[in-house]
Design an enzyme around this catalytic site. Sequence first.
Site, PDB file in Angstrom:
ATOM      1  N   CYS A 387       0.858  -1.178   0.000  1.00  0.00           N
ATOM      2  CA  CYS A 387       0.000   0.000   0.000  1.00  0.00           C
ATOM      3  C   CYS A 387       0.893   1.226   0.000  1.00  0.00           C
ATOM      4  O   CYS A 387       2.123   1.126  -0.054  1.00  0.00           O
ATOM      5  CB  CYS A 387      -0.952   0.005   1.197  1.00  0.00           C
ATOM      6  SG  CYS A 387      -0.140   0.276   2.791  1.00  0.00           S
ATOM      7  N   HIS A 552     -16.191 -27.345  -3.674  1.00  0.00           N
ATOM      8  CA  HIS A 552     -15.520 -28.639  -3.676  1.00  0.00           C
ATOM      9  C   HIS A 552     -15.129 -28.975  -2.249  1.00  0.00           C
ATOM     10  O   HIS A 552     -15.212 -28.127  -1.355  1.00  0.00           O
ATOM     11  CB  HIS A 552     -14.287 -28.628  -4.588  1.00  0.00           C
ATOM     12  CG  HIS A 552     -13.357 -27.500  -4.318  1.00  0.00           C
ATOM     13  ND1 HIS A 552     -13.625 -26.197  -4.709  1.00  0.00           N
ATOM     14  CD2 HIS A 552     -12.150 -27.458  -3.699  1.00  0.00           C
ATOM     15  CE1 HIS A 552     -12.628 -25.404  -4.342  1.00  0.00           C
ATOM     16  NE2 HIS A 552     -11.725 -26.135  -3.725  1.00  0.00           N
TER      17      HIS A 552
END
Length: 636
Positions: A387, A552
Amino acid sequence: MPKEKSLKIGIQKFGNALSSMILPNIGAFLAFGIVTALFIPTGWWPNKQLAELVGPFITYLLPLLIGYTGGKLVCGHRGGVVGAIATAGIIVGTDVPMFLGAMIMGPLGGYLIKKFDKLIEGKIKTGFEMLVDNFSSGILGAILAILGYWAFGPIFDTASSILASGVEWLIHTGMLPLASLFIEPGKVLFLNNAINHGVLTPIGLEQVKQFGHSVLFLLEANPGPGMGVLIAYSFFGKGNAKKTAPGAAIIHFFGGIHEIFFPYVLMKPQLILATILGGMSGVFTLVTLHGGLVGPASPGSIIAVLLVTPKSVPIFLANIADVLVSFTVSFLISSFILKLDKSAAGDLDEATKKMEALKGKKSSISDVLTQTNTLDPGSVEKIVFACDAGMGSSAMGASLLKKKIKAAGLDIYVTNVAVSSIPNDAQIVVTQEGLTGRAKERAPQAYHVSVDNFLDSSKYDALINLLLTKKEASELGTKAVAQDQDAAQDELVLKKSDIYLDRKFSSKEEAIRFAGQALVDNGYVMPSYIDGMIERDKDMSTYMGNEIAIPHGTEEAKKDILDSGVVIVQVPDGVSFDGNKVHLVFGIAGKNNSHLSILSKIAVACSEISNVRKMADAQTKEQLLHVIEEAIKEKA
């Protein structure tokens, strides 16, 4: 490019440049604040000898660090050295702390030495490179130092005096609260660091030298206005915005990461009025009660504010009143706005998607697929979250990513840095969208992921899911010779019996259980595998972007797989996956990685939202399969 957009980009670049020179040196600024708070005559433990550190800190150390950093950003260590030498000239040639001059002379020194290096590139005989490097930086630095002393110093001295006088005038005329008209909107546009450390901090430090404390350190750093917005969302917000606001409020108030409340304001632009009036009320309280700090409160948490408050009960009370008043005003106005708002666009995820659409962005799965083509997931060892500062939002994002990496069972190191300090060995770089351009310049070899909202983990999930898939594919390649006997299973095909059209679900759990039961009914898994699919989605969202989900089982649930298979569940009306509308659910069971061929085809087809929409609208199973086949042909 429209003039308004060009101006916005120019302002953002200017703000980034200012903050990039200050933020890497925040430790030095905090050291100055601590020494000042403790040892000056009005400090907690007055000490005449140690108080002598204050003058050299503010006169020499801090400006030289800024000048060096400014030069380094332009031309590495060599530029930093020239920038520091140039800054020394204006320090000696002026009578006030030379922060403004350092912010100009540092980058200027780096720019000129960079131009010189470009000019002589390839023209120096072998063996003379070091001699030329040292003499050129020394000569250029000396020239700039002399110019700084005789020419630039007096100019910066006058400019600093004018700025300081202007601030004093605002204070004495009682108009300082009007500064919130510019500060609060600037913060929400991610110019908070530039405003605080690039403009207010230098003038504030000069005031500390004269008066012992300054109100300017609290104009931007005050956590009250943002806290008011987040608490209002906690009571009167909608959807994910309401759910995430309490956690964001804790991070904002005690962690000092102000960037976390910006998306909440951008989601309801009317709330900028709440932050402005909250800020103005707080500044009025601060000036009236004569509050202030002895140094910058960075990060802007309530803890940092109290740590750099002078040893004075009235000033302590004034600073606390500043935060409480600004919070109260911001909360009341934000609550009023949120209660009156009857629109449906109150969900944080929905607002993020609308913002992406307005910006013409691709969805997360499309971004990941596009870039993963150049990435070898099996070799990924380091992910960097960057950042502007390298200490606030990136630390929070890295923490979230670390948890997800660990939960996924991946052995990958995750760290956070400032965008200007991305290491050369970074393989994956995660940044805010507005910083991705700078990140790509700093690390062109890396794979880049952009995020808009620090709390929206869908892109992290998409990245990790694809890393897992590609990792499995890589492992499959290394075992290909040993698995020749299973080659017949490696080319599974999508069967019509695995496609379920026109289904409706009231929740994502219901959709996942249906997909799991379809896998059971078609002989791919045992019934216990379904619980593993539910558990996997709880640990890490299986929403992949582009209106699709790929549920899944967990790693433990692999023992329940009988054979590889994929089922496709069409949901024309959509079903919500954590606030994200899903029209296609792909239930997956993979044994010996033989499902990867199908998964690859699905990924290719779903990388374009138009294909997803066609599959969601398909009236027959043949039409749905045709969309996938055509997409694969087009990409081939």
